[in-house]
Motif scaffolding. Sequence first.
Motif, PDB file in Angstrom:
ATOM      1  N   ALA A  91      28.218 -39.107  13.951  1.00  0.00           N
ATOM      2  CA  ALA A  91      26.788 -39.215  13.623  1.00  0.00           C
ATOM      3  C   ALA A  91      26.087 -37.856  13.568  1.00  0.00           C
ATOM      4  O   ALA A  91      25.390 -37.568  12.587  1.00  0.00           O
ATOM      5  CB  ALA A  91      26.101 -40.155  14.599  1.00  0.00           C
ATOM      6  N   PRO A  92      26.260 -36.980  14.560  1.00  0.00           N
ATOM      7  CA  PRO A  92      25.612 -35.659  14.448  1.00  0.00           C
ATOM      8  C   PRO A  92      26.153 -34.836  13.278  1.00  0.00           C
ATOM      9  O   PRO A  92      25.401 -34.124  12.620  1.00  0.00           O
ATOM     10  CB  PRO A  92      25.922 -34.971  15.772  1.00  0.00           C
ATOM     11  N   LEU A  93      27.449 -34.960  13.016  1.00  0.00           N
ATOM     12  CA  LEU A  93      28.015 -34.226  11.877  1.00  0.00           C
ATOM     13  C   LEU A  93      27.386 -34.682  10.564  1.00  0.00           C
ATOM     14  O   LEU A  93      27.007 -33.862   9.724  1.00  0.00           O
ATOM     15  CB  LEU A  93      29.536 -34.403  11.828  1.00  0.00           C
ATOM     16  N   LEU A  94      27.271 -35.986  10.385  1.00  0.00           N
ATOM     17  CA  LEU A  94      26.635 -36.506   9.172  1.00  0.00           C
ATOM     18  C   LEU A  94      25.175 -36.067   9.082  1.00  0.00           C
ATOM     19  O   LEU A  94      24.691 -35.708   8.004  1.00  0.00           O
ATOM     20  CB  LEU A  94      26.719 -38.038   9.147  1.00  0.00           C
ATOM     21  N   TYR A  95      24.501 -36.073  10.207  1.00  0.00           N
ATOM     22  CA  TYR A  95      23.097 -35.654  10.231  1.00  0.00           C
ATOM     23  C   TYR A  95      22.953 -34.203   9.768  1.00  0.00           C
ATOM     24  O   TYR A  95      22.126 -33.882   8.915  1.00  0.00           O
ATOM     25  CB  TYR A  95      22.529 -35.831  11.639  1.00  0.00           C
ATOM     26  N   PHE A  96      23.784 -33.315  10.328  1.00  0.00           N
ATOM     27  CA  PHE A  96      23.690 -31.904   9.946  1.00  0.00           C
ATOM     28  C   PHE A  96      24.101 -31.678   8.497  1.00  0.00           C
ATOM     29  O   PHE A  96      23.520 -30.838   7.803  1.00  0.00           O
ATOM     30  CB  PHE A  96      24.526 -31.031  10.898  1.00  0.00           C
ATOM     31  N   ILE A  97      25.061 -32.419   8.011  1.00  0.00           N
ATOM     32  CA  ILE A  97      25.460 -32.302   6.603  1.00  0.00           C
ATOM     33  C   ILE A  97      24.320 -32.736   5.687  1.00  0.00           C
ATOM     34  O   ILE A  97      24.000 -32.068   4.698  1.00  0.00           O
ATOM     35  CB  ILE A  97      26.744 -33.127   6.330  1.00  0.00           C
ATOM     36  N   LEU A  98      23.675 -33.853   6.012  1.00  0.00           N
ATOM     37  CA  LEU A  98      22.569 -34.329   5.189  1.00  0.00           C
ATOM     38  C   LEU A  98      21.378 -33.374   5.238  1.00  0.00           C
ATOM     39  O   LEU A  98      20.729 -33.129   4.220  1.00  0.00           O
ATOM     40  CB  LEU A  98      22.141 -35.728   5.640  1.00  0.00           C
ATOM     41  N   ILE A  99      21.079 -32.826   6.409  1.00  0.00           N
ATOM     42  CA  ILE A  99      19.981 -31.857   6.532  1.00  0.00           C
ATOM     43  C   ILE A  99      20.306 -30.622   5.699  1.00  0.00           C
ATOM     44  O   ILE A  99      19.437 -30.097   4.987  1.00  0.00           O
ATOM     45  CB  ILE A  99      19.743 -31.480   8.006  1.00  0.00           C
ATOM     46  N   HIS A 100      21.544 -30.161   5.763  1.00  0.00           N
ATOM     47  CA  HIS A 100      21.947 -28.980   4.994  1.00  0.00           C
ATOM     48  C   HIS A 100      21.806 -29.234   3.493  1.00  0.00           C
ATOM     49  O   HIS A 100      21.301 -28.381   2.758  1.00  0.00           O
ATOM     50  CB  HIS A 100      23.388 -28.594   5.347  1.00  0.00           C
ATOM     51  N   LYS A 101      22.216 -30.408   3.027  1.00  0.00           N
ATOM     52  CA  LYS A 101      22.079 -30.742   1.606  1.00  0.00           C
ATOM     53  C   LYS A 101      20.612 -30.836   1.213  1.00  0.00           C
ATOM     54  O   LYS A 101      20.219 -30.396   0.141  1.00  0.00           O
ATOM     55  CB  LYS A 101      22.788 -32.057   1.289  1.00  0.00           C
ATOM     56  N   GLN A 102      19.789 -31.420   2.085  1.00  0.00           N
ATOM     57  CA  GLN A 102      18.357 -31.550   1.793  1.00  0.00           C
ATOM     58  C   GLN A 102      17.701 -30.178   1.700  1.00  0.00           C
ATOM     59  O   GLN A 102      16.884 -29.942   0.824  1.00  0.00           O
ATOM     60  CB  GLN A 102      17.679 -32.403   2.864  1.00  0.00           C
ATOM     61  N   GLU A 103      18.052 -29.265   2.606  1.00  0.00           N
ATOM     62  CA  GLU A 103      17.491 -27.920   2.544  1.00  0.00           C
ATOM     63  C   GLU A 103      17.922 -27.224   1.270  1.00  0.00           C
ATOM     64  O   GLU A 103      17.148 -26.506   0.652  1.00  0.00           O
ATOM     65  CB  GLU A 103      17.916 -27.113   3.765  1.00  0.00           C
ATOM     66  N   GLY A 104      19.148 -27.445   0.848  1.00  0.00           N
ATOM     67  CA  GLY A 104      19.629 -26.862  -0.404  1.00  0.00           C
ATOM     68  C   GLY A 104      18.839 -27.379  -1.597  1.00  0.00           C
ATOM     69  O   GLY A 104      18.505 -26.627  -2.508  1.00  0.00           O
ATOM     70  N   LYS A 105      18.518 -28.648  -1.592  1.00  0.00           N
ATOM     71  CA  LYS A 105      17.728 -29.229  -2.675  1.00  0.00           C
ATOM     72  C   LYS A 105      16.322 -28.642  -2.687  1.00  0.00           C
ATOM     73  O   LYS A 105      15.759 -28.393  -3.743  1.00  0.00           O
ATOM     74  CB  LYS A 105      17.658 -30.754  -2.552  1.00  0.00           C
ATOM     75  N   ILE A 106      15.742 -28.439  -1.515  1.00  0.00           N
ATOM     76  CA  ILE A 106      14.398 -27.891  -1.448  1.00  0.00           C
ATOM     77  C   ILE A 106      14.385 -26.483  -2.027  1.00  0.00           C
ATOM     78  O   ILE A 106      13.511 -26.124  -2.809  1.00  0.00           O
ATOM     79  CB  ILE A 106      13.884 -27.892   0.016  1.00  0.00           C
ATOM     80  N   PHE A 107      15.367 -25.667  -1.665  1.00  0.00           N
ATOM     81  CA  PHE A 107      15.407 -24.308  -2.178  1.00  0.00           C
ATOM     82  C   PHE A 107      15.737 -24.281  -3.665  1.00  0.00           C
ATOM     83  O   PHE A 107      15.262 -23.413  -4.384  1.00  0.00           O
ATOM     84  CB  PHE A 107      16.402 -23.469  -1.393  1.00  0.00           C
ATOM     85  N   ASP A 108      16.532 -25.222  -4.147  1.00  0.00           N
ATOM     86  CA  ASP A 108      16.845 -25.273  -5.569  1.00  0.00           C
ATOM     87  C   ASP A 108      15.613 -25.651  -6.385  1.00  0.00           C
ATOM     88  O   ASP A 108      15.438 -25.168  -7.500  1.00  0.00           O
ATOM     89  CB  ASP A 108      17.961 -26.293  -5.850  1.00  0.00           C
ATOM     90  N   ASP A 109      14.741 -26.494  -5.857  1.00  0.00           N
ATOM     91  CA  ASP A 109      13.542 -26.907  -6.590  1.00  0.00           C
ATOM     92  C   ASP A 109      12.528 -25.780  -6.695  1.00  0.00           C
ATOM     93  O   ASP A 109      11.728 -25.763  -7.623  1.00  0.00           O
ATOM     94  CB  ASP A 109      12.896 -28.117  -5.895  1.00  0.00           C
ATOM     95  N   ARG A 110      12.533 -24.869  -5.760  1.00  0.00           N
ATOM     96  CA  ARG A 110      11.560 -23.774  -5.766  1.00  0.00           C
ATOM     97  C   ARG A 110      11.870 -22.755  -6.850  1.00  0.00           C
ATOM     98  O   ARG A 110      10.992 -22.047  -7.312  1.00  0.00           O
ATOM     99  CB  ARG A 110      11.515 -23.084  -4.416  1.00  0.00           C
ATOM    100  N   ASN A 111      13.114 -22.607  -7.222  1.00  0.00           N
ATOM    101  CA  ASN A 111      13.489 -21.581  -8.219  1.00  0.00           C
ATOM    102  C   ASN A 111      13.130 -22.002  -9.589  1.00  0.00           C
ATOM    103  O   ASN A 111      13.086 -22.974 -10.084  1.00  0.00           O
ATOM    104  CB  ASN A 111      14.977 -21.260  -8.145  1.00  0.00           C
TER     105      ASN A 111
END
Length: 111
Positions: A91-111
């Motif tokens: 569960a924590p591993l999945l949580y951190f993976i999803l958070i990491h992907k979400q942060e990547g999406k946020i930074f990709d949208d800003r460019n």
Amino acid sequence: MTKDHNQTDKLIEDLQKDWNHLENLPFSKEPSSFFIKEQLQYSQLKKKKAFYKELKLFMVTAVLLLSFLSMIAFLDFQTIVIMEVISIIVAPLLYFILIHKQEGKIFDDRN
């Protein structure tokens, strides 16, 4: 030349009449308050129905999962302990993976 002048005058008069007619038409850019209230009630009703549909789906899923896990726990206690240990690790591993992907999406949208 007078014929052309008369046609031009007639055309100008017709255009002025049309223009005046357009100016006198009631035209409102803003929707009426009744329309806004109706749309608001419709969207609230739609959200309410969607909420209850998701709630029912969640409850059915939760009951099925809990009953399945209860049956497993009564059949074999060792299996439920293994499942709990795996869920504590995964569960924590999945949580951190999803958070990491979400942060990547946020930074990709800003460019």
